[in-house]
Every structure is written in structure tokens, then in C-alpha cells.
Design a protein around this motif. Structure first.
Motif, mmCIF file in Angstrom:
data_model
loop_
_atom_site.group_PDB
_atom_site.id
_atom_site.type_symbol
_atom_site.label_atom_id
_atom_site.label_comp_id
_atom_site.label_asym_id
_atom_site.label_seq_id
_atom_site.Cartn_x
_atom_site.Cartn_y
_atom_site.Cartn_z
ATOM 1 N N UNK A 273 10.492 14.630 2.900
ATOM 2 C CA UNK A 273 9.492 15.127 3.836
ATOM 3 C C UNK A 273 8.593 16.195 3.213
ATOM 4 N N UNK A 274 8.951 16.691 2.031
ATOM 5 C CA UNK A 274 8.096 17.668 1.358
ATOM 6 C C UNK A 274 7.492 17.110 0.079
ATOM 7 N N UNK A 275 7.503 15.807 -0.080
ATOM 8 C CA UNK A 275 6.852 15.180 -1.222
ATOM 9 C C UNK A 275 5.336 15.231 -1.038
ATOM 10 N N UNK A 276 4.600 14.968 -2.127
ATOM 11 C CA UNK A 276 3.139 14.949 -2.034
ATOM 12 C C UNK A 276 2.678 13.939 -0.985
ATOM 13 N N UNK A 277 3.273 12.764 -0.985
ATOM 14 C CA UNK A 277 2.860 11.725 -0.037
ATOM 15 C C UNK A 277 3.010 12.213 1.395
ATOM 16 N N UNK A 278 4.155 12.840 1.691
ATOM 17 C CA UNK A 278 4.423 13.295 3.052
ATOM 18 C C UNK A 278 3.496 14.438 3.464
ATOM 19 N N UNK A 279 3.345 15.436 2.589
ATOM 20 C CA UNK A 279 2.521 16.598 2.922
ATOM 21 C C UNK A 279 1.066 16.192 3.134
ATOM 22 N N UNK A 280 0.528 15.387 2.236
ATOM 23 C CA UNK A 280 -0.864 14.970 2.358
ATOM 24 C C UNK A 280 -1.071 14.088 3.588
ATOM 25 N N UNK A 281 -0.114 13.207 3.878
ATOM 26 C CA UNK A 281 -0.247 12.343 5.061
ATOM 27 C C UNK A 281 -0.305 13.176 6.332
ATOM 28 N N UNK A 282 0.528 14.211 6.414
ATOM 29 C CA UNK A 282 0.489 15.055 7.611
ATOM 30 C C UNK A 282 -0.834 15.809 7.704
ATOM 31 N N UNK A 283 -1.354 16.251 6.559
ATOM 32 C CA UNK A 283 -2.621 16.972 6.593
ATOM 33 C C UNK A 283 -3.777 16.063 7.004
ATOM 34 N N UNK A 284 -3.688 14.789 6.638
ATOM 35 C CA UNK A 284 -4.759 13.848 6.978
ATOM 36 C C UNK A 284 -4.470 13.061 8.257
ATOM 37 N N UNK A 285 -3.365 13.409 8.930
ATOM 38 C CA UNK A 285 -3.020 12.833 10.236
ATOM 39 C C UNK A 285 -2.863 11.306 10.162
ATOM 40 N N UNK A 286 -2.153 10.829 9.151
ATOM 41 C CA UNK A 286 -1.863 9.400 9.071
ATOM 42 C C UNK A 286 -0.355 9.219 8.941
ATOM 43 N N UNK A 287 0.187 8.107 9.452
ATOM 44 C CA UNK A 287 1.634 7.880 9.374
ATOM 45 C C UNK A 287 2.102 7.770 7.930
ATOM 46 N N UNK A 288 3.352 8.181 7.718
ATOM 47 C CA UNK A 288 3.928 8.096 6.374
ATOM 48 C C UNK A 288 5.434 7.897 6.481
ATOM 49 N N UNK A 289 5.958 6.996 5.664
ATOM 50 C CA UNK A 289 7.399 6.785 5.543
ATOM 51 C C UNK A 289 7.726 6.802 4.052
ATOM 52 N N UNK A 290 8.771 7.518 3.673
ATOM 53 C CA UNK A 290 9.112 7.668 2.256
ATOM 54 C C UNK A 290 10.582 7.303 2.029
ATOM 55 N N UNK A 291 10.916 7.054 0.759
ATOM 56 C CA UNK A 291 12.305 6.826 0.393
ATOM 57 C C UNK A 291 12.750 5.381 0.407
ATOM 58 N N UNK A 292 11.822 4.422 0.223
ATOM 59 C CA UNK A 292 12.201 2.995 0.231
ATOM 60 C C UNK A 292 12.886 2.563 -1.065
ATOM 61 N N UNK A 293 12.724 3.310 -2.131
ATOM 62 C CA UNK A 293 13.268 3.020 -3.459
ATOM 63 C C UNK A 293 12.563 1.837 -4.125
ATOM 64 N N UNK A 294 12.542 0.666 -3.491
ATOM 65 C CA UNK A 294 11.949 -0.516 -4.134
ATOM 66 C C UNK A 294 10.917 -1.171 -3.216
ATOM 67 N N UNK A 295 10.256 -0.387 -2.391
ATOM 68 C CA UNK A 295 9.236 -0.939 -1.502
ATOM 69 C C UNK A 295 8.079 -1.564 -2.254
ATOM 70 N N UNK A 296 7.726 -0.987 -3.415
ATOM 71 C CA UNK A 296 6.618 -1.542 -4.192
ATOM 72 C C UNK A 296 6.964 -2.914 -4.762
ATOM 73 N N UNK A 297 8.233 -3.254 -4.806
ATOM 74 C CA UNK A 297 8.648 -4.583 -5.265
ATOM 75 C C UNK A 297 8.776 -5.565 -4.102
ATOM 76 N N UNK A 298 9.184 -5.056 -2.925
ATOM 77 C CA UNK A 298 9.431 -5.938 -1.783
ATOM 78 C C UNK A 298 8.172 -6.240 -0.979
#
Length: 571
Positions: free
Chosen positions: A520-545
């Protein structure tokens, strides 16, 4: 070591012997280095892009060496690791033992880490930054292109020595930043019953340097708007065509340089965790400039002020709630808040002074060797240098003008890379102890929360860590590196392994963000909250699936992603 990265004292987590073995995919055959290795739990390291290159092993060895030294000797965190590259993907098996009295082990490492987290800037400015600047000045002063080959080889050895020093500093930072970024989150959830994964971190919105990239781009947009020559061209031309239309006038040259400096697009930032580098398409930044042209003069300041107002309101509410708590609880809240604020600042300074420039100095040297080896017909293409080990590179360079035969090895490694290019590596392999006694101490929790959260099985989709609220439907665009950013269209779901500050401009276009690693404190999460867009992190292999163009529903409140049929596409 070509494929092994190991602490010789490595031991698996103690347990009574009962193991559950994980099945391997049919397209991912594994040849275990030793029979005992199959009895270990191996975790895919999503920090590093796939596939690994042979030359990357020198970088991995330096990193692992100093990670272990810093964990065990500097901060007294009894961590051990064994690493191996399976089918071009890096895996690690990890172990730590806080001893018979875990509380004493925790007290020991916290006594070393807390002073660093509380005095980040003082240590940075008095010790670490001067050291880093000294090494950067050395690399900047060396004339790569005109050096003789003996001088270049001597420079290679000296560069390795200096990289060790810089990566020791980097690992000291990493451990303190990792705990510092998460310790306030842990404290907040322990104090406020029912708090979700983003409540505490929302108090950190816009704190640090994330908005620096917005401010810099905004300033450039205002500068261009004041130029009678540049403004009509940049405002009315397709982003992909702008650079080609700029002439060689001083004003145009200055604009191109500023654009390059802002985006780090001309080779200064390579793919995450690898020496390989490419040229980035600047079109996304130019799109943001065009977007800023259309906004009122106070647009960005109002946006940043809104973020800051929200942060202060949440913080004030929490402090009022804590007024009736014991003073030691209040002091702990404030102390851990300061640690996390400091850690967020240091994360950006680390990117600015270590991750980007230190790796770039290494890349520039590798590229010089590649140029000479290609001109001498040792290599067919400069990109082939990444398929050599460090020893092979040094040997081939030292033999010049005699041509060392390496092309066959390069070709074999390219074939191996292509074989597994479209294979999804499993997130875990080997076996796990069903009755292991793990102690979830603060530092281990920080690692799990910020670096390696576990994904969740969801019928018809995927689940991980909710990091920014909201629900949207959109098309997936998988961006394995920043160089893929041209694929992203407004409203697309941006799917990444991980990202850093240089990705900030893309958040103006993305409808949501999914990331393989981070909490929840990764760059993706922090920036998503600042730009008011949904974000989910921690998929591990989401870029493959997840595949380009798939229709997804992203729910940032529950941390779920559903694969939708085409009939569900918005009109």
C-alpha cells in the motif's frame, strides 16, 4: 557463479519435517541443483524483468552480497538467502531465525534501525551522499570512447569495486526504507479497529517528492506556452511526430534536452533489475504537456493543495482520536509517522542518486565494450553483449585484436531465452513446511506488506492487495517496461511489474493500475491514490497472466480483478 547466488550458511526454516510439494507446470521443467533444493520453498523474484541475461549475474551477485552483509552485520537481522536462475527466471529461497527469544532479536535490530529511520536526512547528507557524489564524479570524468583497451579493462575493475561500495549504501537504505515505509501502517492498524489497508497511508498523500515530476512537467508546459515558436508546434502536432519536426535551433535543442532530462528517456533508466537499456518513446510526456496546455494557470497547485488538505484532515482526526490514549502510545504514533515520512523522502532520493545514475554508469561502460566487440566482429550486434557473462566479456575484450569465439554461446543463450519467452513462471516452486514456526516480526511484516504480498484466488479473476479505492472497467495494457508506455490509451488498465517516479505522467491516462509487486506504500499505490484511480498490487505474476486487450473490471476497494466477456464492454 553463473546461476547461483548463495549465503554459505543458508539453512531452511526449522520444522518437524512434513512437507507439501508444489506441482510444476508442464512447460516449466526444473532441474534442481541438488536433491535438497527440491525440499526448499522457492519464490519468484518479481523485482527483476524476465528473461534474465547472462551479464546481469554480476549485478545480482553484488546486490545479494551486500544485502546479506547489511542484514546480518549492519542491522543484526538474521536473514539468509539462496538464489538460482531457473529457465531464465530468478528465484530465491529465504530463511531467518530470531533465536529462542524472538523479542530479543526484534529489540536488537530495532535498536540499530530506528536511529537511521529517525535521522535519515542527517546521515544521507553527511555520510552517504558525499560518498555517492565522489563515485559519480569519477565515472563522469572517465573518457570511455577514447580510453585504450588496457585502460578500459582497468576502469572495469575499478567500477566493480566502486559499485560494491554504492550498493552497500543502497542496501543500508533499502532495509531502513522498507521498515520505515510500513511501520506507521502497522501502528495505525493496531490502534484503529476496522482500519482498511489504505486508511493510514492516506495520511501520507503527496508527502515527499512524487509531485516533483508533475511540477517539472507543468513548469515546462508554461515555458513552452510562452514561446511563439514552440507552442504552436507542440500544441497542434501528434505527439509521435513532434521530435521529428524540431529544428536545430538553440531553443529546440534546449527543449529536447529538458524533455530528455525529465523523462530519463535516452538510456539513463534501463529495465528494472537489468543492465539492458533501450530508448523510450517520449510521446506520453508530450501528451501530458498538451493536456497541461488546456488547463488553467492554477490547475496543478489546486490539485496538490487538495491532496495536502485531505492528508492534514485525516491526520488531525487521528490525533484527536488518540488524545485519550496513554502518552507512550501517542509518542509511538508520532515517532512511526516521522519514520514513514522520512522513508518516503529517502526512497525518492535513492532513485535519484543511486538506482538510476549508478546503474547508468555501469550500463555506459557495458555499451562501450559492446561497441568495440561489435566493431571487431567478436559480436554480431551490440545487444549480444548481454548474453555474455562478466568473465567472458573481460576475456573477449582482453584478447583484442584477436577474435574470441563467443557467438555460439550467445546463440545458445538466445535460443534458451526464446524457449521460455512466453512461458509463465510459477510464483512458487519446491516444497513448503506445513508446520514451520514463523515469527511475523515488524521487519518481516514490512517485507510482506511492501515487497511480497500473497495473491488471492478469485473465481473468474485474480485477487491481491487493495491499494486505492474505486471500481472501473477497461482494457488491459501490459507494460513490462517504461518503453511500452506508447501502448497506453486513456482509460486503459495499466498492468505493470513495478514502477517508479518516471512513470508518473502515465497516471493522467490510466483508468486503473495493477502491479505484480509492492504494497500500500509502493509507488503504484501512492500515485494511484493521488490521481484518484483504483489500484491493486501484489499479484506476483499478473503481467504474465493478463494479456493486452483483455476486458477487466478492477475493484480497488476489495483488491479483485475480474475477466469480463466482450458483451460487458462499455458502450
Amino acid at each position: 557463479m553463473a546461476n547461483e547466488h548463495q549465503n554459505p550458511e543458508y539453512q531452511p526454516v526449522p520444522h518437524t519435517g512434513k512437507l507439501a510439494y508444489l506441482p510444476l507446470p508442464d512447460d516449466f521443467p526444473v532441474h534442481w541443483p541438488t536433491p535438497d533444493d527440491q525440499r526448499l520453498l522457492w519464490e519468484l523474484d518479481s523485482h527483476y524483468v524476465k528473461p534474465r541475461k547472462a551479464l546481469d549475474d554480476i549485478f545480482i551477485n553484488i546486490l545479494v552480497d551486500h544485502f546479506l552483509v547489511v542484514c546480518n552485520d549492519v542491522y543484526a537481522y538474521p536473514f539468509k538467502v539462496k538464489g538460482h536462475v531457473f529457465n531464465n527466471s530468478l528465484y530465491g529461497s529465504y530463511s531467518y531465525d530470531l533465536g529462542p527469544v524472538p523479542e530479543e532479536g526484534i529489540k536488537n535490530y530495532m535498536a540499530r534501525l530506528e536511529p537511521v529511520m529517525l535521522n535519515f536526512m542527517g546521515i544521507w547528507e553527511s555520510e552517504w551522499l558525499p560518498e555517492i557524489k565522489q563515485h559519480l564524479a569519477y565515472w563522469e570524468a572517465f573518457d570511455l570512447s577514447n580510453a585504450s583497451m588496457p585502460a578500459l579493462l582497468e576502469h572495469w575493475d575499478e567500477t566493480i569495486r566502486r559499485q560494491h561500495i554504492c550498493w552497500n549504501i543502497r542496501m543500508r537504505l533499502f532495509m531502513a526504507i522498507m521498515l520505515g515505509r510500513d511501520i506507521f501502517h502497522q501502528t495505525y492498524q493496531s490502534l484503529f479497529a476496522g482500519a482498511n489497508s489504505t486508511d493510514g497511508s492516506a495520511m501520507l498523500l503527496a508527502y515527499g517528492r512524487n509531485t516533483k515530476y508533475d511540477r517539472d512537467l507543468w513548469a515546462l508546459s508554461r515555458e513552452i506556452m510562452a514561446s511563439p515558436k514552440l507552442y504552436p508546434l507542440v500544441a497542434n502536432t501528434a505527439p509521435d511526430a513532434i521530435l521529428g519536426l524540431l529544428d536545430d535551433s538553440p531553443e529546440c535543442r534546449a527543449f529536447k534536452q529538458k524533455l530528455a532530462d525529465l523523462s530519463l528517456i535516452y538510456g539513463k533508466r534501463g529495465e528494472r533489475g537489468t543492465l539492458v537499456t533501450k530508448t523510450v518513446n517520449p510521446a506520453p510526456l508530450l501528451e501530458i504537456l498538451q493536456y497541461y496546455f488546456r488547463q488553467p494557470a492554477d490547475f496543478l497547485e489546486k490539485q496538490i493543495q487538495t491532496w495536502e488538505t485531505e492528508r492534514h484532515a485525516r491526520l488531525q482526526s487521528a490525533r484527536e482520536t488518540l488524545q485519550n490514549h496513554p502518552q507512550d502510545v501517542v509518542d509511538k504514533f508520532e515517532r512511526h509517522l516521522k519514520m514513514t515520512e522520512n522513508a518516503n523522502q529517502m526512497r525518492e532520493l535513492n532513485n535519484e542518486w543511486l538506482d538510476v545514475p549508478i546503474m547508468n554508469c555501469f550500463r555506459r561502460l557495458v555499451q562501450e565494450f559492446a561497441r568495440r566487440l561489435t566493431e571487431s566482429k567478436v559480436l554480431e550486434k551490440t545487444i549480444d553483449v548481454y548474453h555474455l557473462t562478466a568473465d567472458e566479456l573481460g576475456e573477449a575484450a582482453a584478447m583484442l585484436p584477436e577474435v574470441m569465439e563467443v557467438r555460439q554461446r550467445v546463440q545458445e543463450r538466445q535460443v534458451e531465452e526464446e524457449k521460455f519467452a512466453n512461458v509463465t513462471p510459477p510464483a512458487f516452486m519446491g516444497a513448503y513446511p506445513v508446520d514451520a514456526n514463523y515469527t511475523l516480526d515488524p521487519l518481516t511484516l514490512s517485507y510482506l506488506n511492501t515487497e511480497a504480498p500473497n495473491p488471492v484466488d478469485v473465481p473468474g479473476g485474480l485477487g491481491a492487495v487493495p491499494a486505492s479505492p474505486g471500481k472501473v472497467i477497461g482494457r488491459a495494457k501490459v507494460l513490462n517496461t517504461l518503453y511500452d508506455s506508447h501502448k497506453l490509451e486513456p482509460g486503459d488498465i495499466m498492468v505493470v511489474g513495478s514502477l517508479g517516479p518516471a512513470w508518473t505522467p502515465l497516471f493522467h491516462k490510466a483508468g486503473a493500475v495493477l502491479a505484480d509487486i509492492g504494497g500500500v506504500l509502493s509507488h503504484a499505490a501512492v500515485l494511484a491514490r493521488e490521481y484518484r484511480i483504483p489500484c491493486v498490487v501484489g499479484f506476483r505474476i499478473g503481467t504474465h497472466l493478463i494479456k493486452d486487450g483483455q476486458l477487466l473490471e478492477v475493484d480497488g476497494d476489495t483488491g479483485t480483478v475480474r475477466f469480463l466477456a466482450e458483451s460487458a464492454a462499455p458502450a
